[in-house]
Design a protein around this motif. Structure first.
Motif, PDB file in Angstrom:
ATOM      1  N   TYR A  66     -65.516 -33.106  11.545  1.00  0.00           N
ATOM      2  CA  TYR A  66     -65.707 -34.327  12.330  1.00  0.00           C
ATOM      3  C   TYR A  66     -64.650 -34.461  13.425  1.00  0.00           C
ATOM      4  CZ  TYR A  66     -62.155 -37.697  10.502  1.00  0.00           C
ATOM      5  OH  TYR A  66     -61.011 -38.382  10.204  1.00  0.00           O
ATOM      6  N   TYR A  68     -63.882 -32.046  15.342  1.00  0.00           N
ATOM      7  CA  TYR A  68     -64.360 -31.213  16.458  1.00  0.00           C
ATOM      8  C   TYR A  68     -65.731 -31.637  16.979  1.00  0.00           C
ATOM      9  CZ  TYR A  68     -60.480 -27.977  15.971  1.00  0.00           C
ATOM     10  OH  TYR A  68     -59.219 -27.431  15.957  1.00  0.00           O
ATOM     11  N   ASP A  69     -66.457 -32.491  16.229  1.00  0.00           N
ATOM     12  CA  ASP A  69     -67.763 -32.940  16.742  1.00  0.00           C
ATOM     13  C   ASP A  69     -67.746 -34.425  17.092  1.00  0.00           C
ATOM     14  OD1 ASP A  69     -67.957 -34.333  14.348  1.00  0.00           O
ATOM     15  OD2 ASP A  69     -69.421 -32.990  13.455  1.00  0.00           O
ATOM     16  N   GLN A  72     -69.148 -37.064  14.389  1.00  0.00           N
ATOM     17  CA  GLN A  72     -70.521 -37.047  13.890  1.00  0.00           C
ATOM     18  C   GLN A  72     -70.587 -36.651  12.411  1.00  0.00           C
ATOM     19  OE1 GLN A  72     -73.251 -34.813  16.357  1.00  0.00           O
ATOM     20  NE2 GLN A  72     -72.276 -35.489  18.250  1.00  0.00           N
ATOM     21  N   SER A  73     -69.660 -35.816  11.967  1.00  0.00           N
ATOM     22  CA  SER A  73     -69.675 -35.353  10.572  1.00  0.00           C
ATOM     23  C   SER A  73     -68.881 -36.261   9.635  1.00  0.00           C
ATOM     24  CB  SER A  73     -69.092 -33.935  10.489  1.00  0.00           C
ATOM     25  OG  SER A  73     -69.865 -33.032  11.225  1.00  0.00           O
TER      26      SER A  73
END
Length: 217
Positions: A66, A68-69, A72-73
């Protein structure tokens, strides 16, 4: 001693031998059952320790994801954290040996520090401070993860050693029970043979006594 008394004595000795054989068999099965229960409990503890080890790696991986995104995670990360907490609570209830509790204390301490920094990292992510997020994830959070993972590995290794020891004890108990059962079975068989020989001798003695009696009238 009369013929009847001798026969009764031989029967009593034989029955006693058979009862001892049965008793030894029951004792051996009971002991094996206890040992098997210990093996099963050790195996369950090992499975729980391995699950904790997996949980630690899992929530750390989803935290990195999460980061790195752009968050979203994070829901998946929180689900992973919830699974760890549930498994950890179960471990606290079931793994009560001093070595187990010490390892769990270390895991808990590292996890608390991990989650405290995670709150800071997520706040930084929401504020757009991605450099701060990376600094936390690649620095102190990795250290916290390492502490938790090391303690979880030590717990798993301890439980694996317990399984090995209990399995060895079960096999030793099975061998001992088999040897003892064979020994008492041989003794019981000898007693039966002695009973048959005694009965045969007594029958011959009875026949001889009858032959020596003067005819009636």
């Amino acid at each position: 001693m009369t013929i009847r008394a001798k026969l009764y004595a031989a029967l009593a000795v034989t029955v006693a031998g058979l009862l001892v054989t049965a008793g030894v068999g029951i004792w051996g099965m009971s002991r094996l059952g206890d040992r098997f229960d210990e093996v099963q409990r050790a195996s369950e503890a090992q499975a729980l320790a391995l699950q904790l080890k997996f949980d630690v790696t899992d929530f750390n991986g989803w935290q990195t994801a999460y980061g790195y995104d752009n968050g979203q995670s994070r829901p998946v990360f929180l689900q992973s954290v919830a699974r760890f907490r549930a498994d950890f609570a179960r471990a606290r209830r079931q793994l009560t040996r001093p070595q187990e509790q010490r390892a769990l204390d270390e895991i808990e301490s590292a996890f608390d520090d991990f989650m405290e920094l995670d709150d800071q990292a997520f706040a930084a992510l929401q504020a757009g401070r991605t450099d701060e997020v990376k600094r936390l994830f690649l620095g102190p959070e990795l250290e916290n993860f390492g502490r938790a993972a090391t303690a979880a590995q030590r717990l798993a290794a301890y439980e694996a050693a317990r399984v090995t020891a209990q399995d060895r004890a079960f096999k030793d108990a099975r061998k001992d029970a088999l040897r003892l059962l064979v020994a008492v079975s041989v003794i019981a068989a000898l007693l039966v043979v002695i009973l048959l020989i005694t009965a045969n001798d007594l029958a011959k003695a009875a026949e001889t006594t009858l032959e020596r009696r003067p005819p009636a009238g």
